[in-house]
Motif scaffolding. Structure first.
Motif, short mmCIF file in Angstrom:
data_model
loop_
_atom_site.label_atom_id
_atom_site.label_comp_id
_atom_site.label_asym_id
_atom_site.label_seq_id
_atom_site.Cartn_x
_atom_site.Cartn_y
_atom_site.Cartn_z
N SER A 138 -4.09 10.57 16.90
CA SER A 138 -5.50 10.50 17.87
C SER A 138 -5.74 9.08 17.92
CB SER A 138 -6.60 11.52 17.29
OG SER A 138 -7.19 10.74 16.05
N LEU A 139 -6.39 8.98 19.01
CA LEU A 139 -6.95 7.68 19.47
C LEU A 139 -7.82 7.09 18.17
CD1 LEU A 139 -7.20 5.15 21.14
CD2 LEU A 139 -9.10 6.28 22.21
N LYS A 140 -8.74 7.92 17.45
CA LYS A 140 -9.46 7.33 16.51
C LYS A 140 -8.60 7.04 15.46
CE LYS A 140 -13.31 9.09 13.49
NZ LYS A 140 -12.89 7.86 12.35
N LEU A 141 -7.62 8.15 14.98
CA LEU A 141 -6.92 7.66 13.77
C LEU A 141 -6.03 6.56 13.92
CD1 LEU A 141 -5.46 8.35 11.08
CD2 LEU A 141 -3.85 10.08 12.32
N ALA A 142 -5.61 6.38 15.21
CA ALA A 142 -4.90 4.90 15.58
C ALA A 142 -5.83 3.82 15.37
CB ALA A 142 -4.14 4.97 16.75
N MET A 143 -6.58 3.77 15.86
CA MET A 143 -7.91 2.62 15.99
C MET A 143 -8.35 2.53 14.38
SD MET A 143 -10.06 3.27 19.02
CE MET A 143 -11.08 1.66 19.20
N ASP A 144 -8.51 3.52 13.61
CA ASP A 144 -8.86 3.46 12.23
C ASP A 144 -7.49 2.77 11.20
OD1 ASP A 144 -11.18 4.71 12.52
OD2 ASP A 144 -10.60 6.54 11.65
N ILE A 145 -6.52 3.29 11.51
CA ILE A 145 -5.48 2.58 10.61
C ILE A 145 -5.17 0.91 11.45
CG2 ILE A 145 -2.72 2.36 10.64
CD1 ILE A 145 -3.02 5.51 10.91
N MET A 189 0.76 -1.02 -0.09
CA MET A 189 0.08 0.18 -0.08
C MET A 189 0.74 1.24 -0.09
SD MET A 189 -2.90 0.91 2.83
CE MET A 189 -3.78 -0.50 2.42
N LYS A 190 0.52 2.30 -0.90
CA LYS A 190 1.39 3.39 -0.76
C LYS A 190 0.48 4.27 0.37
CE LYS A 190 1.54 3.76 -5.85
NZ LYS A 190 1.29 4.38 -7.14
N GLN A 191 1.47 5.25 0.82
CA GLN A 191 1.19 6.17 1.70
C GLN A 191 -0.06 7.11 1.45
OE1 GLN A 191 4.93 8.31 1.88
NE2 GLN A 191 5.61 7.35 3.83
N SER A 192 -0.06 7.58 0.11
CA SER A 192 -1.42 8.21 -0.11
C SER A 192 -2.61 7.43 -0.08
CB SER A 192 -1.13 8.72 -1.77
OG SER A 192 -0.85 7.41 -2.81
N GLU A 193 -2.45 5.87 -0.55
CA GLU A 193 -3.63 4.95 -0.38
C GLU A 193 -4.19 5.01 1.10
OE1 GLU A 193 -2.92 2.15 -3.85
OE2 GLU A 193 -1.74 1.74 -2.13
N LEU A 194 -3.34 4.82 1.76
CA LEU A 194 -3.45 4.62 3.24
C LEU A 194 -4.13 5.92 4.07
CD1 LEU A 194 -3.43 3.06 6.06
CD2 LEU A 194 -1.12 3.87 6.55
N GLU A 206 1.03 13.56 4.06
CA GLU A 206 2.19 14.05 5.08
C GLU A 206 1.88 13.64 6.52
OE1 GLU A 206 0.40 15.66 2.63
OE2 GLU A 206 1.98 16.49 1.35
N THR A 207 0.44 13.37 6.73
CA THR A 207 0.36 12.69 8.04
C THR A 207 0.97 11.40 8.30
OG1 THR A 207 -1.58 14.07 8.18
CG2 THR A 207 -1.48 12.31 9.86
N ILE A 208 0.72 10.66 7.35
CA ILE A 208 1.18 9.26 7.25
C ILE A 208 2.64 9.27 7.24
CG2 ILE A 208 1.34 7.02 6.00
CD1 ILE A 208 -1.68 7.80 7.13
N VAL A 209 3.21 10.05 6.65
CA VAL A 209 4.77 10.33 6.47
C VAL A 209 5.34 10.56 8.07
CG1 VAL A 209 6.62 11.70 5.82
CG2 VAL A 209 4.92 10.99 4.13
N HIS A 210 4.74 11.49 8.66
CA HIS A 210 4.96 11.96 10.11
C HIS A 210 4.69 11.07 11.06
CE1 HIS A 210 6.32 15.81 8.78
NE2 HIS A 210 5.00 16.31 8.19
N LEU A 211 3.91 10.03 11.00
CA LEU A 211 3.43 8.79 11.79
C LEU A 211 4.45 7.88 11.65
CD1 LEU A 211 -0.52 8.43 11.13
CD2 LEU A 211 0.75 8.77 13.31
N GLU A 212 4.69 7.73 10.14
CA GLU A 212 6.07 6.50 10.03
C GLU A 212 7.22 6.96 10.45
OE1 GLU A 212 3.97 4.34 6.31
OE2 GLU A 212 5.84 5.41 5.94
N ASN A 213 7.56 8.29 10.67
CA ASN A 213 8.85 8.67 11.19
C ASN A 213 8.55 8.80 12.75
OD1 ASN A 213 10.01 8.59 8.42
ND2 ASN A 213 9.30 10.67 8.08
N GLY A 214 7.64 8.81 13.25
CA GLY A 214 7.51 9.09 14.76
C GLY A 214 7.44 10.56 15.10
N LYS A 215 7.10 11.39 14.13
CA LYS A 215 6.99 12.80 14.47
C LYS A 215 5.48 13.34 14.64
CE LYS A 215 11.42 13.68 12.09
NZ LYS A 215 12.46 13.32 13.15
N TYR A 216 4.67 12.53 14.90
CA TYR A 216 3.28 12.86 15.01
C TYR A 216 2.60 11.89 15.84
CZ TYR A 216 -1.62 13.94 14.01
OH TYR A 216 -2.91 14.33 13.88
#
Length: 67
Positions: free
Chosen positions: A44-51, A17-22, A31-41
């Motif tokens: 939220s609980l909802k976003l974490a649960m959705d992923i 899966m591409k970052q843009s697809e996720l 960009e949010t996915i990029v920051h999440l993967e790099n540990g820079k973001y």
């Protein structure tokens, strides 16, 4: 201060899966996915649960806070 450790990139790449697809699936910018993967973001609980739901894993399997 806690540090975010994540295995999101591994799960995403294993799913071919591409970052843009996720990002589109969970309603955020790539960009949010990029920051999440790099540990820079901290997601939220909802976003974490959705992923986690997309990869059929627990939030704890994707994200861990280290002291």
């Amino acid at each position: 201060m806690s540090t975010l450790k994540t295995s999101l990139k591994t799960y995403r790449e294993n799913a071919n899966m591409k970052q843009s697809e996720l990002a589109e699936l969970v309603g955020v910018r790539r960009e949010t996915i990029v920051h999440l993967e790099n540990g820079k973001y901290n997601p939220s609980l909802k976003l974490a649960m959705d992923i986690a739901k997309i990869f059929n894993v627990t939030v704890e399997e994707l994200f861990e806070f280290l002291d």
